[in-house]
Design a protein around this motif. Structure first.
Motif, PDB file in Angstrom:
ATOM      1  N   ALA A  60       0.836  -1.205   0.000  1.00 20.06           N
ATOM      2  CA  ALA A  60       0.000   0.000   0.000  1.00 20.06           C
ATOM      3  C   ALA A  60       0.871   1.256   0.000  1.00 20.06           C
ATOM      4  N   SER A  64       1.251   3.755  -3.430  1.00 28.30           N
ATOM      5  CA  SER A  64       0.861   5.154  -3.244  1.00 28.30           C
ATOM      6  C   SER A  64       2.041   6.101  -3.487  1.00 28.30           C
ATOM      7  N   THR A  81      -4.695   4.348  -5.316  1.00 26.24           N
ATOM      8  CA  THR A  81      -4.149   3.200  -4.586  1.00 26.24           C
ATOM      9  C   THR A  81      -5.252   2.454  -3.856  1.00 26.24           C
ATOM     10  N   LEU A  85      -6.108  -1.493  -4.610  1.00 31.79           N
ATOM     11  CA  LEU A  85      -5.887  -2.526  -3.590  1.00 31.79           C
ATOM     12  C   LEU A  85      -7.149  -2.915  -2.831  1.00 31.79           C
ATOM     13  N   ILE A 106      -1.258   4.023   3.042  1.00 31.45           N
ATOM     14  CA  ILE A 106      -1.524   4.631   1.731  1.00 31.45           C
ATOM     15  C   ILE A 106      -1.335   6.148   1.816  1.00 31.45           C
TER      16      ILE A 106
END
Length: 165
Positions: A60, A64, A81, A85, A106
């Motif tokens: 993550a 990002s 992101t 995800l 993130i």
């Protein structure tokens, strides 16, 4: 005699030229994110990264961070992101608190690597009167250190939450 609306603090150029770079960088970032989403490149990237077996927290953060560096907007990086995800997070069986910590990873990824394609970079450098090189040496480094520190903190919380169940 001065023209109507002329202001010595603004000068002859007005306010549009300084604001134009901010508007341009933000718009370009949003367009890039839309291209990633619509073309399927974003999904292919997410699938490839998930296949590496990296922990979801690290994944993550890195996705990002990469999106922020590529297109400039932290907001666009966070939303893209999260979209990329989301399926892995939903299917991962994570607790509500773990999902919050993934979300923070993130967000901290989107904080780092602010540079010339980020409207915030231009706001800060213009406001402080910095050159591009000085902005890269100060603002870019600062945002990256803050993003890494935030990710370290989120990772510590993740370890505690995972250990306690």
């Amino acid at each position: 005699m001065r023209a109507v609306g002329y202001d010595d603090r603004i000068g002859r150029e007005g306010t549009l030229p300084p604001a134009a770079i901010v508007i341009l960088a933000t718009g370009a970032g949003g367009a890039f994110a839309r291209i990633l989403t619509e073309s399927g490149i974003g999904t292919a990237l997410a699938d490839t990264l998930l296949a590496t077996g990296l922990p979801i927290m690290l994944l993550a953060f890195l996705v990002s961070l990469a999106l922020r560096a590529a297109q400039g907007s932290a907001t666009v990086a966070i939303l893209t992101t999260a979209g990329l995800l989301s399926e892995a997070v939903v299917d991962g069986g994570f607790s509500s608190l773990q999902v919050v910590v993934i979300t923070r990873a993130i967000a901290f990824g989107a904080l780092g690597l602010s540079h010339v394609n980020d409207s915030g970079f231009w706001v800060v450098t213009r406001y402080l009167g910095l050159s591009v090189a000085d902005g890269l040496r100060s603002w870019t480094v600062l945002t990256t250190v803050l993003g890494l520190a935030g990710f370290a903190g989120a990772s510590a919380v993740w370890a505690v939450v995972s250990a306690t169940g």
